[in-house]
Design an enzyme around this catalytic site. Structure first.
Site, PDB file in Angstrom:
ATOM      1  N   LYS A  10       0.793  -1.230   0.000  1.00  0.00           N
ATOM      2  CA  LYS A  10       0.000   0.000   0.000  1.00  0.00           C
ATOM      3  C   LYS A  10       0.828   1.283   0.000  1.00  0.00           C
ATOM      4  O   LYS A  10       0.305   2.373   0.263  1.00  0.00           O
ATOM      5  CB  LYS A  10      -1.014   0.033   1.161  1.00  0.00           C
ATOM      6  CG  LYS A  10      -1.844  -1.212   1.347  1.00  0.00           C
ATOM      7  CD  LYS A  10      -2.320  -1.815   0.062  1.00  0.00           C
ATOM      8  CE  LYS A  10      -3.377  -0.994  -0.653  1.00  0.00           C
ATOM      9  NZ  LYS A  10      -3.682  -1.626  -1.971  1.00  0.00           N
ATOM     10  N   HIS A  67       7.396  -7.266  -2.148  1.00  0.00           N
ATOM     11  CA  HIS A  67       7.104  -6.562  -0.889  1.00  0.00           C
ATOM     12  C   HIS A  67       8.020  -7.093   0.229  1.00  0.00           C
ATOM     13  O   HIS A  67       7.824  -6.754   1.396  1.00  0.00           O
ATOM     14  CB  HIS A  67       5.658  -6.802  -0.448  1.00  0.00           C
ATOM     15  CG  HIS A  67       4.610  -6.105  -1.260  1.00  0.00           C
ATOM     16  ND1 HIS A  67       4.747  -4.837  -1.756  1.00  0.00           N
ATOM     17  CD2 HIS A  67       3.364  -6.504  -1.625  1.00  0.00           C
ATOM     18  CE1 HIS A  67       3.628  -4.489  -2.400  1.00  0.00           C
ATOM     19  NE2 HIS A  67       2.794  -5.486  -2.347  1.00  0.00           N
ATOM     20  N   SER A  84      -4.701   2.661   4.293  1.00  0.00           N
ATOM     21  CA  SER A  84      -4.860   2.078   2.969  1.00  0.00           C
ATOM     22  C   SER A  84      -4.927   0.545   3.058  1.00  0.00           C
ATOM     23  O   SER A  84      -5.750  -0.098   2.390  1.00  0.00           O
ATOM     24  CB  SER A  84      -3.696   2.522   2.078  1.00  0.00           C
ATOM     25  OG  SER A  84      -3.877   2.041   0.769  1.00  0.00           O
TER      26      SER A  84
END
Ligand code: A3P
Length: 315
Positions: free
Chosen positions: A68, A128, A158
């Site tokens: 995010k 990530h 988010s």
């Protein structure tokens, strides 16, 4: 970089003491597995030996983010730069399919590793993963890493809305529960704090361009030019302006190749919360109570005391 031992175990009530693991997940929602203390999708844990032994190449560019933080945004920017502003080429596939996501696994679909292995060089890949879990070959091959960081409060907000609408991640629980879950780092890819600090440190010894979501928002042209320089691409002024326009939130929100429009409702229910949700700096102020903000700041100061890294919380 330190390489961690392979370890994959089921997230138990004890391993996930807050929010996501505490109560049984709603029907169809998965629990997370865990790898060296970092919560990750179970399918990623099961694929881990292949991910860990992934063979990077010296000309790979790896886009790295905490979830995010603006991954899709920087992917579209990078692709627009690489395609020299050719919009048609950037429409060739949804943005999340253009760059293999190396730790992604969802059998029977080809894994991120399979997709990366099938891709011709030079490759642009996505992850990530926190630094300590990154496959060793990326460091050994001296690859370029493009990291985008976003302030923790907006990331939390988010991520909360993402977990509400994405069916392939744990349900977030209430906002209050999620607030605690996020601070405890019991979310997919682990604690935000260690992630941003780890990559910040990595830039001292490796080829890392460390960008901030808030800077891209404030001065997209300047930040896009930094990316161009980093990946060695020169474009004329008109093309750069075109990239700025095409990658603005307003344009990307209506771009079906960026806004996840084609993702099946069994994976993401965009009527609950759109993927391109707000795209602003400071939305946390619409979510955090005064008491939560105080508690967050106090905890944040402790966790961030050992870094020179600073964030913009509002523009
Ligand atoms: P919000 O939920 O705050 O709106 P990721 O791609 O890493 O999953 O990040 C998604 C977040 O980036 C969402 O944040 C999304 O709206 C925002 N985002 C995506 N494209 C953007 C753009 N062009 N400009 C600003 N924010 C963008």
């Amino acid at each position: 970089m330190k390489q961690v031992q392979f370890e994959c175990r089921r997230a138990s009530k004890r391993a996930m003491p807050t929010g996501q693991g505490k109560d049984a997940q709603p029907e169809g929602r998965p629990e997370l597995g865990e790898l060296d203390g970092i919560p990750l999708a179970k399918a990623t844990c099961q694929e881990w030996s292949r991910i860990q032994s992934f063979q990077a190449k010296p000309d790979d560019l790896l886009i790295c983010t905490y979830p995010k933080a603006g991954t899709t945004w920087i992917q579209e920017i990078v692709d627009m730069i690489q395609q020299e502003g050719d919009l048609e080429k950037c429409q060739r596939a949804p943005v999340h399919h253009r760059h293999p996501f190396i730790e992604w696994a969802r059998p029977p679909q080809p894994s991120g590793v399979d997709q990366a292995n099938a891709m011709p060089s030079p490759r642009t890949l996505k992850t990530h993963l926190p630094v300590q879990l990154l496959p060793r070959s990326f460091w050994e091959q001296n690859c370029k890493f493009l990291y985008v960081a976003r302030n923790a409060k907006d990331c939390m907000v988010s991520y909360f809305h993402f977990q509400r609408m994405s069916k392939v991640v744990p349900a977030p629980g209430t906002w209050q529960e999620y607030f605690e879950t996020f601070m405890a780092g019991k979310v997919g890819w682990g604690p935000w704090y260690d992630h941003v600090k780890g990559w910040w440190k990595a830039k001292d010894t490796h080829r890392v361009l460390y960008l901030f979501y808030e800077d891209i928002k404030k001065d997209p042209k300047r930040e896009i030019q930094k990316v161009m320089q980093f990946i060695g691409k020169q474009l004329d002024e008109a093309t750069v302006d075109k990239i700025v326009r095409h990658t603005s939130f307003e344009v990307m929100k209506d771009n079906p190749m960026a806004n996840r429009a084609g993702v099946p409702i069994s994976v993401m229910d965009l009527s609950i919360s759109p993927f391109m949700r707000k795209g602003t700096v400071g939305d946390w102020k619409n979510h955090f109570t005064v008491a939560q903000n105080e508690r967050f700041n106090e905890d944040y100061q402790r966790k961030m005391a050992d870094t020179t890294l600073t964030f913009t919380m509002e523009l």
